[in-house]
Enzyme design. Structure first.
Site, PDB file in Angstrom:
ATOM      1  N   HIS A 141      -3.289   6.487   3.772  1.00  0.00           N
ATOM      2  CA  HIS A 141      -3.676   5.177   3.247  1.00  0.00           C
ATOM      3  C   HIS A 141      -4.862   4.662   4.059  1.00  0.00           C
ATOM      4  O   HIS A 141      -4.841   4.668   5.284  1.00  0.00           O
ATOM      5  CB  HIS A 141      -2.496   4.215   3.336  1.00  0.00           C
ATOM      6  CG  HIS A 141      -2.900   2.794   3.084  1.00  0.00           C
ATOM      7  ND1 HIS A 141      -3.679   2.432   1.998  1.00  0.00           N
ATOM      8  CD2 HIS A 141      -2.665   1.653   3.784  1.00  0.00           C
ATOM      9  CE1 HIS A 141      -3.900   1.126   2.049  1.00  0.00           C
ATOM     10  NE2 HIS A 141      -3.298   0.639   3.121  1.00  0.00           N
ATOM     11  N   CYS A 178       0.809  -1.221   0.000  1.00  0.00           N
ATOM     12  CA  CYS A 178       0.000   0.000   0.000  1.00  0.00           C
ATOM     13  C   CYS A 178       0.842   1.270   0.000  1.00  0.00           C
ATOM     14  O   CYS A 178       0.308   2.363  -0.160  1.00  0.00           O
ATOM     15  CB  CYS A 178      -0.921  -0.012   1.207  1.00  0.00           C
ATOM     16  SG  CYS A 178      -1.673  -1.618   1.455  1.00  0.00           S
ATOM     17  N   ASN A 203      -9.677  -1.332   1.818  1.00  0.00           N
ATOM     18  CA  ASN A 203      -8.253  -1.112   1.581  1.00  0.00           C
ATOM     19  C   ASN A 203      -7.952  -1.426   0.113  1.00  0.00           C
ATOM     20  O   ASN A 203      -7.997  -2.582  -0.296  1.00  0.00           O
ATOM     21  CB  ASN A 203      -7.451  -2.032   2.515  1.00  0.00           C
ATOM     22  CG  ASN A 203      -5.961  -1.894   2.332  1.00  0.00           C
ATOM     23  OD1 ASN A 203      -5.496  -1.299   1.363  1.00  0.00           O
ATOM     24  ND2 ASN A 203      -5.205  -2.451   3.262  1.00  0.00           N
TER      25      ASN A 203
HETATM   26  O1  UT7 Z   1      -2.333  -3.976   3.257  1.00  0.00           O
HETATM   27  C1  UT7 Z   1      -2.792  -4.734   4.324  1.00  0.00           C
HETATM   28  C2  UT7 Z   1      -2.810  -3.846   5.494  1.00  0.00           C
HETATM   29  N1  UT7 Z   1      -3.445  -4.502   6.573  1.00  0.00           N
HETATM   30  C3  UT7 Z   1      -3.891  -3.810   7.574  1.00  0.00           C
HETATM   31  O2  UT7 Z   1      -3.788  -2.644   7.638  1.00  0.00           O
HETATM   32  C4  UT7 Z   1      -4.515  -4.552   8.697  1.00  0.00           C
HETATM   33  C5  UT7 Z   1      -3.977  -4.151  10.029  1.00  0.00           C
HETATM   34  N2  UT7 Z   1      -4.639  -4.927  11.046  1.00  0.00           N
HETATM   35  C6  UT7 Z   1      -5.928  -4.772  11.303  1.00  0.00           C
HETATM   36  O3  UT7 Z   1      -6.578  -3.942  10.725  1.00  0.00           O
HETATM   37  C7  UT7 Z   1      -6.538  -5.630  12.365  1.00  0.00           C
HETATM   38  O4  UT7 Z   1      -5.526  -6.351  13.029  1.00  0.00           O
HETATM   39  C8  UT7 Z   1      -7.601  -6.618  11.794  1.00  0.00           C
HETATM   40  C9  UT7 Z   1      -8.806  -5.836  11.314  1.00  0.00           C
HETATM   41  C10 UT7 Z   1      -7.025  -7.412  10.645  1.00  0.00           C
HETATM   42  C11 UT7 Z   1      -8.048  -7.573  12.881  1.00  0.00           C
HETATM   43  O5  UT7 Z   1      -8.526  -6.845  13.990  1.00  0.00           O
HETATM   44  P1  UT7 Z   1      -8.091  -7.260  15.486  1.00  0.00           P
HETATM   45  O6  UT7 Z   1      -8.837  -6.434  16.417  1.00  0.00           O
HETATM   46  O7  UT7 Z   1      -6.586  -7.185  15.501  1.00  0.00           O
HETATM   47  O8  UT7 Z   1      -8.630  -8.746  15.559  1.00  0.00           O
HETATM   48  P2  UT7 Z   1      -7.832 -10.041  16.022  1.00  0.00           P
HETATM   49  O9  UT7 Z   1      -6.671 -10.318  15.141  1.00  0.00           O
HETATM   50  O10 UT7 Z   1      -7.597  -9.911  17.458  1.00  0.00           O
HETATM   51  O11 UT7 Z   1      -8.893 -11.203  15.754  1.00  0.00           O
HETATM   52  C12 UT7 Z   1      -9.946 -11.379  16.675  1.00  0.00           C
HETATM   53  C13 UT7 Z   1     -10.816 -12.556  16.266  1.00  0.00           C
HETATM   54  C14 UT7 Z   1     -10.062 -13.844  15.979  1.00  0.00           C
HETATM   55  O12 UT7 Z   1     -10.800 -14.890  16.580  1.00  0.00           O
HETATM   56  P3  UT7 Z   1     -10.255 -15.592  17.933  1.00  0.00           P
HETATM   57  O13 UT7 Z   1      -8.949 -16.204  17.546  1.00  0.00           O
HETATM   58  O14 UT7 Z   1     -10.121 -14.481  18.930  1.00  0.00           O
HETATM   59  O15 UT7 Z   1     -11.344 -16.568  18.258  1.00  0.00           O
HETATM   60  C15 UT7 Z   1     -10.181 -13.990  14.466  1.00  0.00           C
HETATM   61  O16 UT7 Z   1     -10.217 -15.354  14.058  1.00  0.00           O
HETATM   62  O17 UT7 Z   1     -11.564 -12.253  15.091  1.00  0.00           O
HETATM   63  C16 UT7 Z   1     -11.522 -13.370  14.202  1.00  0.00           C
HETATM   64  N3  UT7 Z   1     -11.690 -12.912  12.840  1.00  0.00           N
HETATM   65  C17 UT7 Z   1     -12.908 -12.688  12.306  1.00  0.00           C
HETATM   66  N4  UT7 Z   1     -14.154 -12.841  12.795  1.00  0.00           N
HETATM   67  C18 UT7 Z   1     -15.167 -12.484  11.990  1.00  0.00           C
HETATM   68  C19 UT7 Z   1     -10.735 -12.590  11.936  1.00  0.00           C
HETATM   69  N5  UT7 Z   1     -11.317 -12.171  10.795  1.00  0.00           N
HETATM   70  C20 UT7 Z   1     -12.663 -12.214  11.005  1.00  0.00           C
HETATM   71  C21 UT7 Z   1     -13.783 -11.903  10.210  1.00  0.00           C
HETATM   72  N6  UT7 Z   1     -15.007 -12.051  10.750  1.00  0.00           N
HETATM   73  N7  UT7 Z   1     -13.662 -11.420   8.950  1.00  0.00           N
END
Ligand code: UT7
Length: 335
Positions: free
Chosen positions: A256, A116, A286
């Site tokens: 971004h 990005c 994104n």
């Molecule tokens: O160019 C790429 C750039 N990427 C980014 O900028 C992303 C940067 N990171 C983020 O934006 C965040 O870390 C995310 C949005 C990707 C994730 O948010 P988070 O608050 O960090 O969530 P997490 O990683 O703590 O995940 C929490 C839970 C997990 O379940 P468990 O293990 O706690 O049971 C994931 O499996 O959310 C689950 N999960 C979902 N649930 C529903 C992950 N993706 C999804 C989904 N729907 N799409």
């Protein structure tokens, strides 16, 4: 380092027509509008139509940028395409775009792999190249990620959208001055955001394809989040220092658009009100290297930028890369 004497002559952007909502995603993977909205701020994104490819989108954005600069394809002296979702593996998308636009037989090349941050790295490179040869450099950021991601991986698929954005950079007087640009890389963080299969480390094989590994994006969301906040903040401070501009003089930040929570955290770290951030992650998700030029184009279209405004662009991407560019809008295109 400050680089007076370069500027942007015009910009443009393109988004495909097909709108894909969070509820649409909940029919493919175990997710919900509530989860996606609260974690990312994304509500909708656009996906390219069947048969619509990377260069089709790049061409649309490039033609709008050239028209807004009052230029013809013939006027372009160099062409840079930032993308991680190219039309084909080789040659680069810039080759196809050079031919499609009818640009002369000029240097044309892709910036790939910087995720990005690609468009801002391209803008920084373009200003140096414009200073070196005095010609007009067309920079495009384009991603068609919907066709190259795993539609069964809810950790990543819900985050992305397809789009293209473009700008024309030139040396000398310009309606939008580039006051300064900065960029940096920390390769020790390469593994927090990586697409591995297809390179020499893990070439394509039937087994990998059957396991859908060619679509894998290795992604440590929380670490990417932390790096994104810290590096976009760092890049912003650096570019302001390079230009000798105080943060209080910023009229608008066009960052971004990865995640609303990241943008709020950057606003907080820069001690700027959230209202000074142009945010459209809700609408487009994104869009990778297209995100900054797309947001810049929309911010201008929506009247968020006025004559005399100082506008900060900042981005991060796989690598880990970061970049920032500071602009002064003496007279926005069409003013
Ligand atoms: O160019 C790429 C750039 N990427 C980014 O900028 C992303 C940067 N990171 C983020 O934006 C965040 O870390 C995310 C949005 C990707 C994730 O948010 P988070 O608050 O960090 O969530 P997490 O990683 O703590 O995940 C929490 C839970 C997990 O379940 P468990 O293990 O706690 O049971 C994931 O499996 O959310 C689950 N999960 C979902 N649930 C529903 C992950 N993706 C999804 C989904 N729907 N799409």
């Amino acid at each position: 380092m400050a680089a007076p004497g370069t500027g942007i002559l015009g910009f443009g952007a393109y988004t495909p027509e097909r709108v894909f909502t969070n509820d649409d995603w909940s029919r493919y993977v175990d997710t919900s509008d509530e989860w996606i909205t609260t974690r990312t701020g994304i509500k909708r994104r656009r996906f390219a139509a069947d048969g619509e490819n990377t260069v089709d989108m790049a061409e649309q954005a490039a033609r709008i940028a050239l028209a807004s600069a009052g230029l013809a394809a013939d006027d372009v002296a160099e062409l840079i395409v930032a993308t991680d979702t190219p039309e084909v593996y080789a040659p680069d998308s810039a080759s196809f775009l050079q031919h499609r636009l009818g640009v002369g037989e000029v240097p044309a090349y892709d910036l790939a792999g910087s995720g990005c941050a690609g468009f801002l790295l391209g803008l920084d490179l373009a200003r140096a190249r414009a200073l070196a040869h005095g010609g007009k450099v067309l920079v495009v950021g384009v991603e068609l990620i919907s066709r190259l991601m795993d539609w069964e991986d809810r950790n990543t698929c819900v985050l992305f959208g397809d789009a293209a954005g473009a700008a024309v950079v030139a040396a000398g007087a310009a309606p939008i001055q580039i006051l300064a640009a900065t960029a940096g890389t920390d390769g020790s963080k390469a593994d927090i955001l990586m697409r591995e299969v297809g390179g020499t480390r893990s070439p394509f094989t039937l087994e990998r394809a059957e396991a859908r590994e060619h679509l894998d994006i290795a992604f440590h969301g929380r670490e990417v989040f932390r790096e994104a906040v810290s590096r976009m903040t760092q890049a912003s401070h650096e570019v302001l220092r390079a230009a000798g501009v105080d943060p209080s003089e910023i009229d608008l930040v066009v960052p971004h658009q990865a995640n609303l929570r990241i943008l709020n955290a950057v606003a907080n770290a820069l001690k700027l009100p959230e209202e000074k951030f142009f945010v459209e992650v809700e609408e487009y998700g994104n869009t990778g290297s297209a995100s900054v030029p797309l947001a810049l184009y929309h911010a201008h279209q929506q009247g968020r930028i006025r004559s005399g405004d100082t506008v900060l662009l900042t981005a991060f991407g796989a690598g880990f890369h970061w970049a920032a560019v500071l602009l002064r809008f003496d007279a926005p295109p069409g003013a």
